[in-house]
Design a protein around this motif. Sequence first.
Motif, PDB file in Angstrom:
ATOM      1  N   GLU A   1       0.841  -1.187   0.000  1.00 51.43           N
ATOM      2  CA  GLU A   1       0.000   0.000   0.000  1.00 51.43           C
ATOM      3  C   GLU A   1       0.882   1.243   0.000  1.00 51.43           C
ATOM      4  O   GLU A   1       2.002   1.222   0.521  1.00 51.43           O
ATOM      5  CB  GLU A   1      -0.906   0.036   1.223  1.00 51.43           C
ATOM      6  CG  GLU A   1      -1.928  -1.085   1.271  1.00 51.43           C
ATOM      7  CD  GLU A   1      -2.811  -1.013   2.506  1.00 51.43           C
ATOM      8  OE1 GLU A   1      -2.488  -0.210   3.423  1.00 51.43           O
ATOM      9  OE2 GLU A   1      -3.807  -1.748   2.565  1.00 51.43           O
ATOM     10  N   THR A   2       0.340   2.312  -0.596  1.00 47.10           N
ATOM     11  CA  THR A   2       1.044   3.589  -0.626  1.00 47.10           C
ATOM     12  C   THR A   2       0.127   4.654  -0.045  1.00 47.10           C
ATOM     13  O   THR A   2      -1.009   4.816  -0.488  1.00 47.10           O
ATOM     14  CB  THR A   2       1.439   3.962  -2.062  1.00 47.10           C
ATOM     15  OG1 THR A   2       2.306   2.948  -2.596  1.00 47.10           O
ATOM     16  CG2 THR A   2       2.159   5.303  -2.101  1.00 47.10           C
ATOM     17  N   TRP A   3       0.633   5.362   0.952  1.00 48.63           N
ATOM     18  CA  TRP A   3      -0.115   6.428   1.608  1.00 48.63           C
ATOM     19  C   TRP A   3       0.570   7.757   1.335  1.00 48.63           C
ATOM     20  O   TRP A   3       1.795   7.864   1.444  1.00 48.63           O
ATOM     21  CB  TRP A   3      -0.211   6.176   3.104  1.00 48.63           C
ATOM     22  CG  TRP A   3      -1.094   4.999   3.442  1.00 48.63           C
ATOM     23  CD1 TRP A   3      -0.742   3.677   3.479  1.00 48.63           C
ATOM     24  CD2 TRP A   3      -2.483   5.054   3.773  1.00 48.63           C
ATOM     25  NE1 TRP A   3      -1.832   2.904   3.807  1.00 48.63           N
ATOM     26  CE2 TRP A   3      -2.913   3.716   3.996  1.00 48.63           C
ATOM     27  CE3 TRP A   3      -3.403   6.091   3.903  1.00 48.63           C
ATOM     28  CZ2 TRP A   3      -4.223   3.400   4.349  1.00 48.63           C
ATOM     29  CZ3 TRP A   3      -4.707   5.784   4.256  1.00 48.63           C
ATOM     30  CH2 TRP A   3      -5.111   4.453   4.474  1.00 48.63           C
ATOM     31  N   LEU A   4      -0.231   8.766   0.992  1.00 47.49           N
ATOM     32  CA  LEU A   4       0.304  10.075   0.647  1.00 47.49           C
ATOM     33  C   LEU A   4      -0.415  11.152   1.456  1.00 47.49           C
ATOM     34  O   LEU A   4      -1.605  11.018   1.766  1.00 47.49           O
ATOM     35  CB  LEU A   4       0.103  10.388  -0.837  1.00 47.49           C
ATOM     36  CG  LEU A   4       0.522   9.373  -1.890  1.00 47.49           C
ATOM     37  CD1 LEU A   4      -0.573   8.354  -2.151  1.00 47.49           C
ATOM     38  CD2 LEU A   4       0.864  10.080  -3.182  1.00 47.49           C
ATOM     39  N   GLY A   5       0.310  12.215   1.777  1.00 40.31           N
ATOM     40  CA  GLY A   5      -0.340  13.297   2.492  1.00 40.31           C
ATOM     41  C   GLY A   5       0.538  14.522   2.613  1.00 40.31           C
ATOM     42  O   GLY A   5       1.763  14.438   2.559  1.00 40.31           O
ATOM     43  N   ASN A   6      -0.099  15.653   2.775  1.00 39.63           N
ATOM     44  CA  ASN A   6       0.580  16.907   3.040  1.00 39.63           C
ATOM     45  C   ASN A   6       0.396  17.234   4.522  1.00 39.63           C
ATOM     46  O   ASN A   6      -0.735  17.420   4.978  1.00 39.63           O
ATOM     47  CB  ASN A   6      -0.013  18.023   2.173  1.00 39.63           C
ATOM     48  CG  ASN A   6       0.710  19.339   2.324  1.00 39.63           C
ATOM     49  OD1 ASN A   6       1.206  19.679   3.397  1.00 39.63           O
ATOM     50  ND2 ASN A   6       0.762  20.111   1.253  1.00 39.63           N
ATOM     51  N   PRO A   7       1.488  17.298   5.298  1.00 38.48           N
ATOM     52  CA  PRO A   7       1.349  17.548   6.736  1.00 38.48           C
ATOM     53  C   PRO A   7       0.676  18.877   7.066  1.00 38.48           C
ATOM     54  O   PRO A   7       0.071  19.024   8.132  1.00 38.48           O
ATOM     55  CB  PRO A   7       2.807  17.542   7.237  1.00 38.48           C
ATOM     56  CG  PRO A   7       3.565  16.780   6.213  1.00 38.48           C
ATOM     57  CD  PRO A   7       2.891  17.086   4.907  1.00 38.48           C
TER      58      PRO A   7
ATOM     59  N   ALA B   1      -2.456   3.590 -12.246  1.00 35.46           N
ATOM     60  CA  ALA B   1      -1.367   2.693 -12.647  1.00 35.46           C
ATOM     61  C   ALA B   1      -1.467   1.341 -11.953  1.00 35.46           C
ATOM     62  O   ALA B   1      -0.604   0.475 -12.145  1.00 35.46           O
ATOM     63  CB  ALA B   1      -0.019   3.338 -12.337  1.00 35.46           C
ATOM     64  N   GLY B   2      -2.521   1.140 -11.146  1.00 36.44           N
ATOM     65  CA  GLY B   2      -2.748  -0.149 -10.529  1.00 36.44           C
ATOM     66  C   GLY B   2      -2.231  -0.303  -9.118  1.00 36.44           C
ATOM     67  O   GLY B   2      -2.320  -1.395  -8.538  1.00 36.44           O
ATOM     68  N   PHE B   3      -1.695   0.776  -8.522  1.00 31.65           N
ATOM     69  CA  PHE B   3      -1.224   0.705  -7.142  1.00 31.65           C
ATOM     70  C   PHE B   3      -2.382   0.899  -6.168  1.00 31.65           C
ATOM     71  O   PHE B   3      -3.359   1.585  -6.475  1.00 31.65           O
ATOM     72  CB  PHE B   3      -0.172   1.780  -6.872  1.00 31.65           C
ATOM     73  CG  PHE B   3       1.114   1.596  -7.613  1.00 31.65           C
ATOM     74  CD1 PHE B   3       2.017   0.613  -7.226  1.00 31.65           C
ATOM     75  CD2 PHE B   3       1.436   2.404  -8.699  1.00 31.65           C
ATOM     76  CE1 PHE B   3       3.214   0.442  -7.909  1.00 31.65           C
ATOM     77  CE2 PHE B   3       2.627   2.240  -9.393  1.00 31.65           C
ATOM     78  CZ  PHE B   3       3.514   1.256  -8.996  1.00 31.65           C
ATOM     79  N   GLN B   4      -2.259   0.300  -4.990  1.00 28.49           N
ATOM     80  CA  GLN B   4      -3.187   0.582  -3.903  1.00 28.49           C
ATOM     81  C   GLN B   4      -2.705   1.855  -3.220  1.00 28.49           C
ATOM     82  O   GLN B   4      -1.781   1.823  -2.417  1.00 28.49           O
ATOM     83  CB  GLN B   4      -3.239  -0.573  -2.910  1.00 28.49           C
ATOM     84  CG  GLN B   4      -3.796  -1.867  -3.482  1.00 28.49           C
ATOM     85  CD  GLN B   4      -3.970  -2.915  -2.404  1.00 28.49           C
ATOM     86  OE1 GLN B   4      -4.795  -2.790  -1.497  1.00 28.49           O
ATOM     87  NE2 GLN B   4      -3.172  -3.959  -2.485  1.00 28.49           N
ATOM     88  N   ALA B   5      -3.306   2.970  -3.572  1.00 28.70           N
ATOM     89  CA  ALA B   5      -2.862   4.269  -3.081  1.00 28.70           C
ATOM     90  C   ALA B   5      -3.993   4.971  -2.346  1.00 28.70           C
ATOM     91  O   ALA B   5      -5.160   4.897  -2.754  1.00 28.70           O
ATOM     92  CB  ALA B   5      -2.363   5.126  -4.237  1.00 28.70           C
ATOM     93  N   PHE B   6      -3.634   5.673  -1.268  1.00 27.48           N
ATOM     94  CA  PHE B   6      -4.627   6.317  -0.415  1.00 27.48           C
ATOM     95  C   PHE B   6      -4.108   7.665   0.070  1.00 27.48           C
ATOM     96  O   PHE B   6      -2.913   7.816   0.343  1.00 27.48           O
ATOM     97  CB  PHE B   6      -4.935   5.445   0.809  1.00 27.48           C
ATOM     98  CG  PHE B   6      -5.232   4.010   0.486  1.00 27.48           C
ATOM     99  CD1 PHE B   6      -6.530   3.596   0.197  1.00 27.48           C
ATOM    100  CD2 PHE B   6      -4.213   3.071   0.451  1.00 27.48           C
ATOM    101  CE1 PHE B   6      -6.799   2.274  -0.111  1.00 27.48           C
ATOM    102  CE2 PHE B   6      -4.476   1.738   0.153  1.00 27.48           C
ATOM    103  CZ  PHE B   6      -5.770   1.340  -0.133  1.00 27.48           C
ATOM    104  N   VAL B   7      -5.008   8.615   0.190  1.00 25.35           N
ATOM    105  CA  VAL B   7      -4.665   9.903   0.783  1.00 25.35           C
ATOM    106  C   VAL B   7      -4.845   9.792   2.293  1.00 25.35           C
ATOM    107  O   VAL B   7      -5.872   9.317   2.780  1.00 25.35           O
ATOM    108  CB  VAL B   7      -5.562  11.029   0.237  1.00 25.35           C
ATOM    109  CG1 VAL B   7      -5.309  12.336   0.990  1.00 25.35           C
ATOM    110  CG2 VAL B   7      -5.314  11.231  -1.250  1.00 25.35           C
TER     111      VAL B   7
END
Length: 317
Positions: free
Chosen positions: A155-161, A179-185
């Motif tokens: 899993e890939t998690w993304l965020g702006n602090p 692109a098929g990744f499991q990505a979450f904000v």
Amino acid sequence: MKWDLIGGGALGLMFTARLLRNGEQIRLWTRTSEQAEELRQKGLFLIDRKGVQQHYSNIHAYALHEVEHVLKRSDEPIKRLGLFIKQTSFTDAFMKQLAALPVEKVSSVLCFQNGIGHDERLKQLFSENVLAMAVTTEAAKRTSSHEVTHTGEGETWLGNPIDPNDHEVREWCNLFKQAGFQAFVSNNIEDNIYRKLIINAVINPLTALLRLRNGELLRSEKRLQLMREVFEEVIAIYRLQGIPVHADEAWDNLIRVCSATASNTSSMLADVLAERTTEIDAITGQLLRIADTHDYNSPAQTYLYRSIQALDPAFLS
């Protein structure tokens, strides 16, 4: 829309290949001119999770030290920048190369790094508002300068602090999802970073010191006991620092990741085997600095830190 990625290592090549497969315009910046040239001449090869080899040609790859010349020649400014480099790459020379970018035109910088501390250096160049962080449990192995194998899904998690609702972060997330990744904000990316730090602080130094693949840590009670001792110290340091953590949940997650990446060689072990400087300072070293501010004695962290440092070629003479 063009996306600029810095990093010709395993993760950078794997993400580049997956994004190219989805038809995205990617400009990849590498450390050396030799790697960039090889990617342009031979293309990028990816072995996916099913063992199928894929080839991507017409790679727009350039050495980062050539960035001023390339940007002037192409007249295509960098708008969105992804950093797929190790903490050890945040050298003065690298920061000087980053400073050569038209930083005022960059609308988003997304950082894929293990450990903590890199954000402070990046704030010297970029506004906090454009800095976003990412943590991933995706795994890859680079087999040559233009070949990479996708060794583990995660899993890939993304965020702006600063701004959990940052529009740019959502654009990155959508890019990865397509692109098929499991990505979450993430609404609290710092929590995700510290959860990932637990995994890195236990698996990486132990596998590097014992010369084991990730899953081999789970194969004996003695190894599990070592994992638990290191883990308990990390949890204690977190609590002293006021970092929110649920120990049982964190332990279960650690075991789950270790099992899911059982056949993987950790990045720290790969560095030790290749006689490269590791990220121990950004992981265990940072934990020790926090512990020192609380006068907390952490013998397991200290032993791992000193042991991995002793394997660093920079100290061998």
